[in-house]
Scaffold this motif. Structure first.
Motif, PDB file in Angstrom:
ATOM      1  N   GLY A 290      -2.604 -32.665 -33.208  1.00  0.00           N
ATOM      2  CA  GLY A 290      -2.240 -31.258 -33.100  1.00  0.00           C
ATOM      3  C   GLY A 290      -1.224 -31.010 -32.014  1.00  0.00           C
ATOM      4  N   CYS A 291      -1.542 -30.130 -31.068  1.00  0.00           N
ATOM      5  CA  CYS A 291      -0.621 -29.789 -29.985  1.00  0.00           C
ATOM      6  C   CYS A 291      -0.489 -30.968 -29.025  1.00  0.00           C
ATOM      7  CB  CYS A 291      -1.137 -28.552 -29.235  1.00  0.00           C
ATOM      8  SG  CYS A 291      -0.162 -28.134 -27.769  1.00  0.00           S
ATOM      9  N   ALA A 292       0.741 -31.364 -28.716  1.00  0.00           N
ATOM     10  CA  ALA A 292       0.975 -32.501 -27.833  1.00  0.00           C
ATOM     11  C   ALA A 292       0.452 -32.249 -26.425  1.00  0.00           C
ATOM     12  CB  ALA A 292       2.470 -32.823 -27.794  1.00  0.00           C
ATOM     13  N   PHE A 293       0.347 -30.983 -26.021  1.00  0.00           N
ATOM     14  CA  PHE A 293      -0.061 -30.648 -24.665  1.00  0.00           C
ATOM     15  C   PHE A 293      -1.576 -30.479 -24.531  1.00  0.00           C
ATOM     16  CE2 PHE A 293      -0.254 -27.470 -21.052  1.00  0.00           C
ATOM     17  CZ  PHE A 293       0.173 -28.356 -20.070  1.00  0.00           C
ATOM     18  N   ALA A 294      -2.299 -30.613 -25.625  1.00  0.00           N
ATOM     19  CA  ALA A 294      -3.719 -30.259 -25.642  1.00  0.00           C
ATOM     20  C   ALA A 294      -4.540 -31.005 -24.599  1.00  0.00           C
ATOM     21  CB  ALA A 294      -4.296 -30.507 -27.039  1.00  0.00           C
ATOM     22  N   GLU A 295      -4.268 -32.299 -24.384  1.00  0.00           N
ATOM     23  CA  GLU A 295      -5.087 -33.087 -23.469  1.00  0.00           C
ATOM     24  C   GLU A 295      -4.889 -32.686 -22.006  1.00  0.00           C
ATOM     25  OE1 GLU A 295      -7.421 -34.944 -24.489  1.00  0.00           O
ATOM     26  OE2 GLU A 295      -6.854 -34.805 -26.604  1.00  0.00           O
ATOM     27  N   ARG A 296      -3.821 -31.960 -21.707  1.00  0.00           N
ATOM     28  CA  ARG A 296      -3.552 -31.544 -20.323  1.00  0.00           C
ATOM     29  C   ARG A 296      -3.752 -30.039 -20.136  1.00  0.00           C
ATOM     30  NH1 ARG A 296       2.272 -33.657 -18.778  1.00  0.00           N
ATOM     31  NH2 ARG A 296       1.477 -33.268 -16.659  1.00  0.00           N
ATOM     32  N   CYS A 297      -4.171 -29.356 -21.178  1.00  0.00           N
ATOM     33  CA  CYS A 297      -4.197 -27.896 -21.173  1.00  0.00           C
ATOM     34  C   CYS A 297      -5.614 -27.381 -20.932  1.00  0.00           C
ATOM     35  CB  CYS A 297      -3.668 -27.367 -22.509  1.00  0.00           C
ATOM     36  SG  CYS A 297      -3.655 -25.562 -22.630  1.00  0.00           S
ATOM     37  N   SER A 298      -5.784 -26.511 -19.953  1.00  0.00           N
ATOM     38  CA  SER A 298      -7.109 -25.958 -19.643  1.00  0.00           C
ATOM     39  C   SER A 298      -7.554 -24.918 -20.675  1.00  0.00           C
ATOM     40  CB  SER A 298      -7.096 -25.330 -18.248  1.00  0.00           C
ATOM     41  OG  SER A 298      -6.142 -24.271 -18.182  1.00  0.00           O
ATOM     42  N   TRP A 299      -6.623 -24.456 -21.518  1.00  0.00           N
ATOM     43  CA  TRP A 299      -6.964 -23.460 -22.535  1.00  0.00           C
ATOM     44  C   TRP A 299      -7.326 -24.088 -23.884  1.00  0.00           C
ATOM     45  CZ3 TRP A 299      -2.200 -19.689 -21.923  1.00  0.00           C
ATOM     46  CH2 TRP A 299      -2.196 -19.172 -20.609  1.00  0.00           C
ATOM     47  N   ALA A 300      -7.152 -25.400 -24.006  1.00  0.00           N
ATOM     48  CA  ALA A 300      -7.265 -26.042 -25.317  1.00  0.00           C
ATOM     49  C   ALA A 300      -8.703 -26.029 -25.824  1.00  0.00           C
ATOM     50  CB  ALA A 300      -6.755 -27.473 -25.236  1.00  0.00           C
ATOM     51  N   VAL A 301      -8.836 -25.862 -27.129  1.00  0.00           N
ATOM     52  CA  VAL A 301     -10.105 -26.017 -27.832  1.00  0.00           C
ATOM     53  C   VAL A 301      -9.920 -27.153 -28.830  1.00  0.00           C
ATOM     54  CG1 VAL A 301     -10.789 -23.615 -27.522  1.00  0.00           C
ATOM     55  CG2 VAL A 301      -9.431 -24.258 -29.530  1.00  0.00           C
ATOM     56  N   GLU A 302     -10.968 -27.548 -29.501  1.00  0.00           N
ATOM     57  CA  GLU A 302     -10.896 -28.713 -30.370  1.00  0.00           C
ATOM     58  C   GLU A 302      -9.838 -28.556 -31.457  1.00  0.00           C
ATOM     59  OE1 GLU A 302     -11.337 -32.425 -31.580  1.00  0.00           O
ATOM     60  OE2 GLU A 302     -12.194 -31.533 -29.771  1.00  0.00           O
ATOM     61  N   ASP A 303      -9.693 -27.344 -31.988  1.00  0.00           N
ATOM     62  CA  ASP A 303      -8.703 -27.126 -33.045  1.00  0.00           C
ATOM     63  C   ASP A 303      -7.277 -27.404 -32.546  1.00  0.00           C
ATOM     64  OD1 ASP A 303      -8.167 -26.230 -35.796  1.00  0.00           O
ATOM     65  OD2 ASP A 303      -7.102 -24.595 -34.820  1.00  0.00           O
ATOM     66  N   CYS A 304      -7.028 -27.185 -31.255  1.00  0.00           N
ATOM     67  CA  CYS A 304      -5.705 -27.455 -30.689  1.00  0.00           C
ATOM     68  C   CYS A 304      -5.340 -28.934 -30.840  1.00  0.00           C
ATOM     69  CB  CYS A 304      -5.645 -27.071 -29.209  1.00  0.00           C
ATOM     70  SG  CYS A 304      -5.866 -25.312 -28.876  1.00  0.00           S
ATOM     71  N   ARG A 305      -6.337 -29.817 -30.735  1.00  0.00           N
ATOM     72  CA  ARG A 305      -6.093 -31.258 -30.818  1.00  0.00           C
ATOM     73  C   ARG A 305      -5.899 -31.728 -32.260  1.00  0.00           C
ATOM     74  NH1 ARG A 305      -9.733 -30.161 -26.844  1.00  0.00           N
ATOM     75  NH2 ARG A 305      -9.275 -31.040 -24.776  1.00  0.00           N
ATOM     76  N   GLN A 306      -6.359 -30.941 -33.205  1.00  0.00           N
ATOM     77  CA  GLN A 306      -6.342 -31.371 -34.602  1.00  0.00           C
ATOM     78  C   GLN A 306      -5.247 -30.711 -35.433  1.00  0.00           C
ATOM     79  OE1 GLN A 306      -8.286 -33.834 -35.474  1.00  0.00           O
ATOM     80  NE2 GLN A 306      -9.304 -33.851 -33.466  1.00  0.00           N
ATOM     81  N   THR A 307      -4.861 -29.484 -35.070  1.00  0.00           N
ATOM     82  CA  THR A 307      -3.941 -28.706 -35.913  1.00  0.00           C
ATOM     83  C   THR A 307      -2.629 -28.434 -35.185  1.00  0.00           C
ATOM     84  OG1 THR A 307      -5.854 -27.597 -36.892  1.00  0.00           O
ATOM     85  CG2 THR A 307      -3.686 -26.588 -37.251  1.00  0.00           C
ATOM     86  N   PRO A 308      -1.499 -28.871 -35.743  1.00  0.00           N
ATOM     87  CA  PRO A 308      -0.212 -28.576 -35.096  1.00  0.00           C
ATOM     88  C   PRO A 308       0.001 -27.070 -34.984  1.00  0.00           C
ATOM     89  CG  PRO A 308       0.053 -30.254 -36.791  1.00  0.00           C
ATOM     90  CD  PRO A 308      -1.335 -29.702 -36.945  1.00  0.00           C
ATOM     91  N   PRO A 309       0.404 -26.569 -33.825  1.00  0.00           N
ATOM     92  CA  PRO A 309       0.571 -25.118 -33.653  1.00  0.00           C
ATOM     93  C   PRO A 309       1.794 -24.605 -34.406  1.00  0.00           C
ATOM     94  CG  PRO A 309       1.324 -26.275 -31.698  1.00  0.00           C
ATOM     95  CD  PRO A 309       0.712 -27.316 -32.591  1.00  0.00           C
ATOM     96  N   LEU A 310       1.697 -23.397 -34.908  1.00  0.00           N
ATOM     97  CA  LEU A 310       2.819 -22.755 -35.586  1.00  0.00           C
ATOM     98  C   LEU A 310       3.612 -21.922 -34.587  1.00  0.00           C
ATOM     99  CD1 LEU A 310       1.014 -21.540 -38.839  1.00  0.00           C
ATOM    100  CD2 LEU A 310       2.408 -23.613 -38.530  1.00  0.00           C
ATOM    101  N   ALA A 311       4.913 -21.833 -34.813  1.00  0.00           N
ATOM    102  CA  ALA A 311       5.764 -21.003 -33.962  1.00  0.00           C
ATOM    103  C   ALA A 311       5.483 -19.532 -34.242  1.00  0.00           C
ATOM    104  CB  ALA A 311       7.233 -21.313 -34.220  1.00  0.00           C
ATOM    105  N   GLU A 312       5.390 -18.739 -33.177  1.00  0.00           N
ATOM    106  CA  GLU A 312       5.065 -17.320 -33.297  1.00  0.00           C
ATOM    107  C   GLU A 312       6.040 -16.498 -32.474  1.00  0.00           C
ATOM    108  OE1 GLU A 312       1.326 -14.328 -32.146  1.00  0.00           O
ATOM    109  OE2 GLU A 312       1.016 -16.493 -32.320  1.00  0.00           O
ATOM    110  N   ASN A 313       6.562 -15.429 -33.057  1.00  0.00           N
ATOM    111  CA  ASN A 313       7.455 -14.535 -32.331  1.00  0.00           C
ATOM    112  C   ASN A 313       6.653 -13.622 -31.405  1.00  0.00           C
ATOM    113  OD1 ASN A 313       9.562 -15.650 -33.715  1.00  0.00           O
ATOM    114  ND2 ASN A 313      10.005 -13.859 -34.966  1.00  0.00           N
ATOM    115  N   ILE A 314       7.138 -13.481 -30.185  1.00  0.00           N
ATOM    116  CA  ILE A 314       6.527 -12.574 -29.223  1.00  0.00           C
ATOM    117  C   ILE A 314       7.364 -11.314 -29.171  1.00  0.00           C
ATOM    118  CG2 ILE A 314       5.907 -12.211 -26.803  1.00  0.00           C
ATOM    119  CD1 ILE A 314       5.566 -15.203 -26.539  1.00  0.00           C
TER     120      ILE A 314
END
Length: 334
Positions: A290-314
């Motif tokens: 999933g997200c390449a930063f997940a292992e270093r991210c304090s906000w990550a949940v299990e889905d972050c490690r499994q599912t590539p994040p989609l780009a979102e407009n802010i």
């Protein structure tokens, strides 16, 4: 140039992916990089060492390792570069796109005087004779403000200082008036005063010639001063992208926030420890699915490690016409 050409961006990169062979198998080094650049626009690419910044530049220039596997699209004024035969790429490199490399002492040829190295693209791409190419080399050295340029035409790289060699590299890159200039950490080996001179020079030349600039760096302060738009890169992907003022005011991705928190700041009390991002950039084969930063991210949940994040407009008031984009479903966390 006709109306159709004018409507095309200078550079359009879509879903660029690069895989490299390793002792453990094929590793995905670039993972779906996409962005566009207009003529005359300045764009910054920032991230830690190993995030994929220089590899992106090499992919644009067609200078990847021989066994690299490339997919996706790189279009320069509508002309597709991915899969282009090497002879055609050679006609583009130095003519329509050029690169200022990180370390000029290794990029310059120690066996030739600098005028011959500046003259080479002029002779190859514009068919100039020796005398005309040498005169043009002098003009370029004067344009990049090399002191005593005429005297130094016959100088070899080792006879010049780091800042002078970098000016020679810029002269080579600008020789044929490229549409796209890539500057990969162009001031890394220079002291602060010379850094400012070189960056000011690059900005001046970009404005005068109307070329697009891709500036690669790990220096946030440099990005704030030098580019109109910033792309933050991690793990071979662009995780956040916005106009420079918007990114500095509304940073969203946890990695971007970590980079900003780790900056040295004036006014800190003596002995204050700087904030750091835990861990380090993993090996290419060790990134999660999933997200390449997940292992270093304090906000990550299990889905972050499994599912590539989609780009979102802010959406925020300062976003303007070009969107502020973040690839993190949890960016709204405080």
């Amino acid at each position: 140039m006709n109306g159709l050409a004018n409507a095309q961006p200078l550079l359009q990169v879509d879903d660029l992916r690069v895989s490299l062979p390793t002792a453990r198998g094929w590793a995905q080094a670039l993972r779906g990089v996409s962005w566009r650049m207009e003529r005359g626009q300045t764009v910054g690419l920032i991230g830690e060492s190993g995030s994929g910044k220089s590899l992106t530049a090499l992919a644009l220039m067609g200078l990847l390792p021989e066994r690299a596997r490339v997919s996706g699209s790189i279009a320069l004024q509508g002309q597709q570069l991915v899969g282009m035969p090497e002879p055609q790429l050679c006609q583009l490199r130095g003519a329509r796109m050029a690169m200022v490399f990180q370390e000029p002492m290794t990029a310059l040829n120690p066996l030739h005087p600098i005028w011959k190295q500046i003259a080479e693209p002029l002779r190859l791409h514009q068919g100039l004779g020796v005398r005309e190419a040498k005169a043009r080399a002098l003009h370029l050295l004067e344009r990049v403000q090399l002191p005593r340029a005429r005297e130094r035409l016959q100088a070899y790289p080792h006879e010049l200082s780091g800042g002078q060699r970098q000016r020679v590299m810029i002269a080579i890159a600008l020789a044929c008036g490229p549409e796209l200039l890539i500057a990969d950490e162009p001031t890394t080996a220079l002291d602060v005063t010379v850094q400012k001179e070189v960056l000011t020079l690059i900005q001046q030349l970009v404005r005068e010639d109307g070329m697009g600039l891709l500036l690669i760096s790990h220096d946030l302060g440099l990005m704030q001063d030098q580019v109109e738009r910033v792309m933050v890169m991690y793990g071979g992907a662009v995780v956040e992208s916005a106009a420079t003022p918007e990114l500095f005011a509304h940073r969203a991705h946890p990695y971007t926030r970590g980079l900003f928190a780790a900056r040295a700041r004036l006014g800190l009390a003596r002995g204050t420890r700087l904030t750091t991002i835990p861990g380090s950039v993993p090996e290419l084969m060790d990134f999660p699915a999933g997200c390449a930063f997940a292992e270093r991210c304090s906000w990550a949940v299990e889905d972050c490690r499994q599912t590539p994040p989609l780009a979102e407009n802010i959406e925020h008031e300062a976003a303007g016409e070009r969107p502020h984009v973040v690839s993190c479903p949890r960016w709204r966390l405080p």
